[in-house]
Design a protein around this motif. Structure first.
Motif, PDB file in Angstrom:
ATOM      1  N   SER A 111      15.658  17.250  31.392  1.00 31.84           N
ATOM      2  CA  SER A 111      15.453  16.854  32.787  1.00 31.84           C
ATOM      3  C   SER A 111      16.756  16.345  33.378  1.00 31.84           C
ATOM      4  O   SER A 111      17.499  15.613  32.719  1.00 31.84           O
ATOM      5  CB  SER A 111      14.397  15.754  32.883  1.00 31.84           C
ATOM      6  N   SER A 115      13.128   9.447  34.507  1.00 30.67           N
ATOM      7  CA  SER A 115      11.925   9.039  35.232  1.00 30.67           C
ATOM      8  C   SER A 115      11.758   7.522  35.176  1.00 30.67           C
ATOM      9  O   SER A 115      12.084   6.875  34.172  1.00 30.67           O
ATOM     10  CB  SER A 115      10.689   9.711  34.627  1.00 30.67           C
ATOM     11  N   ASP A 137      10.132  11.791  40.556  1.00 26.00           N
ATOM     12  CA  ASP A 137      11.541  12.161  40.412  1.00 26.00           C
ATOM     13  C   ASP A 137      12.103  12.563  41.773  1.00 26.00           C
ATOM     14  O   ASP A 137      11.366  12.995  42.668  1.00 26.00           O
ATOM     15  CB  ASP A 137      11.679  13.307  39.419  1.00 26.00           C
TER      16      ASP A 137
END
Length: 440
Positions: A111, A115, A137
């Protein structure tokens, strides 16, 4: 008699005694310091080894006086397959109905963003339960988004996230909640296109945003960061006026500050003291947490610092004249007023020099170590002294490889020194300087 030079990678005299550090492994950002009854809990990013591929945990230490710390097992570890599978990164803690609630960044390698997660401790802060994501996000134009900081103000809970955007620059993104569970986007609390302020790079993004209220003003503390060069400096500014960042620590090795909005001493700041030596010079540990610092605003709105008052309890006896003293790796030297030099002479070839001159304090570590791994430079701050403050012109704390110097005007310089020669060392100082051995 010739003194034996220790291997700078394994020398016991370089290991700090009263600064929080791991017995082995890697430590970086302090996280979520909080007072619960008589105990202070401090969390921090850590790895059990120096292998940077090992996911980050939340290490845990407690204290009753802010200077004597007990290390515990990690309070939080990544959950395989969970939202933090590749690391529990930075954040803070708050009290939620008597329980400690953590907000932090969950890392997943594939990612582009970390987060924002929350988890609760039901055992007094020793461990945290499963995490859940509380903030979506960001949009695709974000170059960084991480490190939540939560606080309560004016009847609401607020959550700030460090960010950077390709078209807007460094940013603190703000959310609001009434219950610590459901959060609504508010907008940017502060933003600044990348530039230079006071000679400092203001950053393409801001890590580790912290919000303090001092003299009824909302003061942000951020760590400036850019994708090409990584961490830069810790900066502070008032979020309710045009952003004018100013440096928080004028040394070479202070980063990723973590704030306590309220404590028995008022607002406090902790920081990560980076290594100040090349990676090849590390042994089996790296990373130290700074002394906790009481903070206030100077006349120029910069954040000023002094060590917590309880640091005095580390002194083993009354102060003695510093000039000519011999010392081991832990000591304090105070210069009440005036100018001159304090030299800690490790050997005929290794020394660190702290110079007080007019309104300026300088640390010169260019000759502090014969180690090929040690960094060597000078650092300086002006507007260093305030004779009417009641504080010494300079308080110098040496703890192994850690050197922190606080001035009477609230300036602070943090750095690291790596003498290869083990103690006994010798102090040269002005006639009015005092010396104490420190012992936790």
């Amino acid at each position: 008699m010739t003194q034996v030079q220790a291997d700078p990678r394994t020398a016991a005299h370089l290991r700090p005694a009263f600064h929080v550090r791991p017995p082995r492994g890697y430590l970086n950002d302090p996280n979520g310091p909080i007072e619960v009854d008589d105990d202070v809990h401090l969390y921090f990013q850590s790895r059990p080894t120096l292998d940077m591929h090992v996911p980050v945990e939340w290490g845990h230490a407690t204290s009753t006086d802010y200077v004597r710390w007990t290390l515990h097992r990690p309070a939080m570890a990544p959950l395989p397959g969970g939202p933090d599978t590749d690391g529990c990164w930075s954040g803070n803690t708050v009290l939620d109905g008597g329980r400690i609630r953590a907000y932090y960044s969950g890392r997943i390698d594939e990612s582009p963003y970390q987060s924002v997660l929350t988890a609760v401790s039901d055992d007094g802060g020793r461990s945290f339960g499963p995490a859940r994501q509380v903030v979506p996000d960001p949009a695709d134009d974000a170059i960084m988004f991480r490190d939540p900081f939560v606080w309560q103000e004016n009847g609401s809970w607020w959550l700030a996230v460090g960010a950077g955007y390709a078209d807007r620059g460094a940013s603190i993104t703000l959310y609001r909640s009434s219950d610590l569970r459901d959060w609504t986007y508010v907008g940017p609390l502060a933003e600044l296109p990348r530039g230079v302020a006071g000679g400092e790079d203001t950053g393409a993004a801001w890590e580790c945003p912290q919000l303090l209220t001092i003299d009824n003003r909302r003061i942000a503390v951020v760590a400036s960061w850019s994708p090409e060069s990584g961490p830069a400096e810790v900066l502070s500014f008032d979020v309710d006026v045009p952003v004018t960042p100013q440096r928080v620590d004028h040394g070479t090795n202070f980063y990723a500050a973590s704030a306590m909005r309220d404590s028995r001493f008022g607002p406090l700041l902790f920081g990560w003291l980076t290594e100040g030596r090349d990676r090849d010079g590390w042994d089996d540990w790296a990373g130290v947490i700074s002394l906790p610092r009481v903070v206030w605003l100077g006349a120029d709105s910069s954040l000023r610092s002094a060590p917590v008052p309880t640091v005095d309890t580390l002194r083993t006896g009354p102060g003695v004249p510093a000039d000519g003293c011999t010392t081991g790796p832990q000591c304090e030297i105070a210069v009440p007023e005036g100018s001159g030099q304090v030299i800690i002479r490790f050997s005929d070839h290794e020394r660190v020099v702290i110079e007080l001159d007019a309104d300026t304090l300088t640390i010169d570590r260019t000759e502090a170590s014969l180690s090929p791994y040690a960094h060597r430079d000078r650092m300086q701050v002006s507007d260093a002294f305030d004779p009417g403050s009641g504080r010494p012109a300079a308080r110098i704390f040496l703890d192994g490889s850690v050197l922190e110097v606080f001035t009477s005007a609230g300036r602070v310089l943090s750095t690291r020194v790596y003498p290869t020669t083990p103690p006994i060392w010798r102090v040269e100082a002005p006639h009015n300087a005092h010396f104490w051995t420190l012992d936790r």
